[in-house]
Design a protein around this motif. Structure first.
Motif, PDB file in Angstrom:
ATOM      1  N   UNK A   9       0.804  -1.216   0.000  1.00 49.94           N
ATOM      2  CA  UNK A   9       0.000   0.000   0.000  1.00 49.94           C
ATOM      3  C   UNK A   9       0.838   1.267   0.000  1.00 49.94           C
ATOM      4  N   UNK A  10       2.086   1.171   0.349  1.00 55.80           N
ATOM      5  CA  UNK A  10       2.928   2.356   0.481  1.00 55.80           C
ATOM      6  C   UNK A  10       3.064   3.171  -0.806  1.00 55.80           C
ATOM      7  N   UNK A  11       3.325   2.564  -1.962  1.00 61.12           N
ATOM      8  CA  UNK A  11       3.430   3.380  -3.185  1.00 61.12           C
ATOM      9  C   UNK A  11       2.121   4.097  -3.533  1.00 61.12           C
ATOM     10  N   UNK A  12       0.988   3.463  -3.238  1.00 58.67           N
ATOM     11  CA  UNK A  12      -0.306   4.090  -3.507  1.00 58.67           C
ATOM     12  C   UNK A  12      -0.463   5.325  -2.626  1.00 58.67           C
ATOM     13  N   UNK A  13      -0.126   5.183  -1.340  1.00 61.15           N
ATOM     14  CA  UNK A  13      -0.281   6.297  -0.407  1.00 61.15           C
ATOM     15  C   UNK A  13       0.670   7.442  -0.721  1.00 61.15           C
ATOM     16  N   UNK A  14       1.930   7.141  -0.942  1.00 62.05           N
ATOM     17  CA  UNK A  14       2.879   8.215  -1.237  1.00 62.05           C
ATOM     18  C   UNK A  14       2.535   8.874  -2.567  1.00 62.05           C
ATOM     19  N   UNK A  15       2.062   8.085  -3.533  1.00 55.91           N
ATOM     20  CA  UNK A  15       1.625   8.652  -4.813  1.00 55.91           C
ATOM     21  C   UNK A  15       0.417   9.550  -4.655  1.00 55.91           C
ATOM     22  N   UNK A  16      -0.540   9.126  -3.816  1.00 52.50           N
ATOM     23  CA  UNK A  16      -1.746   9.931  -3.607  1.00 52.50           C
ATOM     24  C   UNK A  16      -1.398  11.248  -2.930  1.00 52.50           C
ATOM     25  N   UNK A  18       1.425  12.869  -3.010  1.00 53.73           N
ATOM     26  CA  UNK A  18       2.136  13.699  -3.993  1.00 53.73           C
ATOM     27  C   UNK A  18       1.147  14.299  -4.997  1.00 53.73           C
ATOM     28  N   UNK A  19       0.157  13.487  -5.422  1.00 52.09           N
ATOM     29  CA  UNK A  19      -0.874  13.990  -6.342  1.00 52.09           C
ATOM     30  C   UNK A  19      -1.733  15.053  -5.662  1.00 52.09           C
ATOM     31  N   UNK A  20      -2.000  14.870  -4.376  1.00 52.19           N
ATOM     32  CA  UNK A  20      -2.767  15.869  -3.639  1.00 52.19           C
ATOM     33  C   UNK A  20      -2.017  17.197  -3.584  1.00 52.19           C
ATOM     34  N   UNK A  21      -0.704  17.131  -3.408  1.00 53.43           N
ATOM     35  CA  UNK A  21       0.107  18.361  -3.407  1.00 53.43           C
ATOM     36  C   UNK A  21       0.029  19.050  -4.772  1.00 53.43           C
ATOM     37  N   UNK A  22       0.073  18.271  -5.871  1.00 55.20           N
ATOM     38  CA  UNK A  22      -0.055  18.846  -7.217  1.00 55.20           C
ATOM     39  C   UNK A  22      -1.449  19.449  -7.422  1.00 55.20           C
ATOM     40  N   UNK A  23      -2.466  18.744  -6.923  1.00 51.85           N
ATOM     41  CA  UNK A  23      -3.856  19.201  -7.004  1.00 51.85           C
ATOM     42  C   UNK A  23      -4.012  20.543  -6.299  1.00 51.85           C
ATOM     43  N   UNK A  24      -3.484  20.658  -5.098  1.00 52.75           N
ATOM     44  CA  UNK A  24      -3.582  21.908  -4.346  1.00 52.75           C
ATOM     45  C   UNK A  24      -2.760  23.010  -4.995  1.00 52.75           C
ATOM     46  N   UNK A  25      -1.577  22.674  -5.519  1.00 48.95           N
ATOM     47  CA  UNK A  25      -0.736  23.669  -6.187  1.00 48.95           C
ATOM     48  C   UNK A  25      -1.404  24.195  -7.460  1.00 48.95           C
ATOM     49  N   UNK A  26      -2.248  23.354  -8.079  1.00 52.42           N
ATOM     50  CA  UNK A  26      -2.956  23.751  -9.301  1.00 52.42           C
ATOM     51  C   UNK A  26      -4.231  24.535  -8.992  1.00 52.42           C
ATOM     52  N   UNK A  27      -4.480  24.833  -7.727  1.00 50.81           N
ATOM     53  CA  UNK A  27      -5.646  25.623  -7.358  1.00 50.81           C
ATOM     54  C   UNK A  27      -6.621  24.909  -6.453  1.00 50.81           C
ATOM     55  N   UNK A  28      -6.492  23.583  -6.360  1.00 53.41           N
ATOM     56  CA  UNK A  28      -7.327  22.820  -5.445  1.00 53.41           C
ATOM     57  C   UNK A  28      -8.784  22.752  -5.858  1.00 53.41           C
ATOM     58  N   UNK A  37      -6.205  13.207  -8.743  1.00 55.76           N
ATOM     59  CA  UNK A  37      -6.288  12.288  -7.607  1.00 55.76           C
ATOM     60  C   UNK A  37      -7.002  10.978  -7.933  1.00 55.76           C
ATOM     61  N   UNK A  38      -7.881  11.000  -8.911  1.00 59.50           N
ATOM     62  CA  UNK A  38      -8.738   9.855  -9.210  1.00 59.50           C
ATOM     63  C   UNK A  38      -7.989   8.529  -9.374  1.00 59.50           C
ATOM     64  N   UNK A  39      -6.816   8.488 -10.004  1.00 59.51           N
ATOM     65  CA  UNK A  39      -6.155   7.197 -10.180  1.00 59.51           C
ATOM     66  C   UNK A  39      -5.774   6.499  -8.865  1.00 59.51           C
ATOM     67  N   UNK A  40      -5.739   7.235  -7.777  1.00 56.92           N
ATOM     68  CA  UNK A  40      -5.330   6.658  -6.496  1.00 56.92           C
ATOM     69  C   UNK A  40      -6.514   6.153  -5.674  1.00 56.92           C
ATOM     70  N   UNK A  41      -7.734   6.473  -6.094  1.00 55.68           N
ATOM     71  CA  UNK A  41      -8.925   6.068  -5.362  1.00 55.68           C
ATOM     72  C   UNK A  41      -9.757   5.106  -6.201  1.00 55.68           C
TER      73      UNK A  41
END
Length: 158
Positions: A9-16, A18-28, A37-41
């Motif tokens: 599960x670790x790569x999924x969590x760290x990937x999610x 990191x994607x959340x940080x990109x999502x928020x940086x893009x305006x959230x 974020x969708x690919x991680x859920x």
């Protein structure tokens, strides 16, 4: 970030995260696409938030998760993950996060821990149970009165 345990599960969590940080940086929420974020859920992911929180209730599916992020952004002016520790064993993970957040309603800055248990199935997050140490303090800082939060169990995509 500290990690311990199995790699499933670790790569999924760290990937999610990191994607959340990109999502928020893009305006959230409301500006960036949840597609980051969708690919991680899992498409039928279930997020259980404490009912006493302003965004409490059960959020289902990708639509529910997108609405959850909108509800969170309506409550918090900032929500920074200061430190995270991961314990992952196969498809089960526990994430301890120290948060620093500013409530929109009061301007108060709170620092608090969140402990999440997550289930990862077929490479995606299928279920999340966050546990807050003091939901009353959070609700008060956010100007939330008792009762159900915004999420209530509305079903997938509703």
């Amino acid at each position: 970030m500290t990690t311990t345990g199995s790699a499933d599960s670790l790569p999924v969590l760290t990937g999610m995260y990191a994607a959340e940080a990109r999502y928020l940086a893009a305006g959230g929420p409301g500006r960036a696409s949840f597609d980051l974020l969708a690919p991680y859920f899992s498409p039928d992911v279930v997020l259980h938030q404490a009912p006493a929180l302003p965004y409490g209730g059960t959020w289902r599916g990708h639509d529910g998760m997108a609405r959850f992020f909108l509800a969170m952004s309506a409550v918090w002016d900032s929500f920074d993950l200061v430190d995270q520790r991961f314990l992952a064993t196969g498809g089960t993970a526990v994430v301890h996060t120290r948060v620093r957040a500013r409530a929109r309603a009061s301007g108060l800055v709170l620092e608090f821990p969140i402990l999440q248990t997550l289930t990862v199935h077929e490479g995606r997050i299928a279920e999340v149970w966050p546990f807050y140490w003091d939901t009353a303090e959070i609700a008060e800082a956010c100007g939330h009165t008792s009762g159900q939060g915004a999420g209530q169990d509305t079903g997938q995509g509703a």
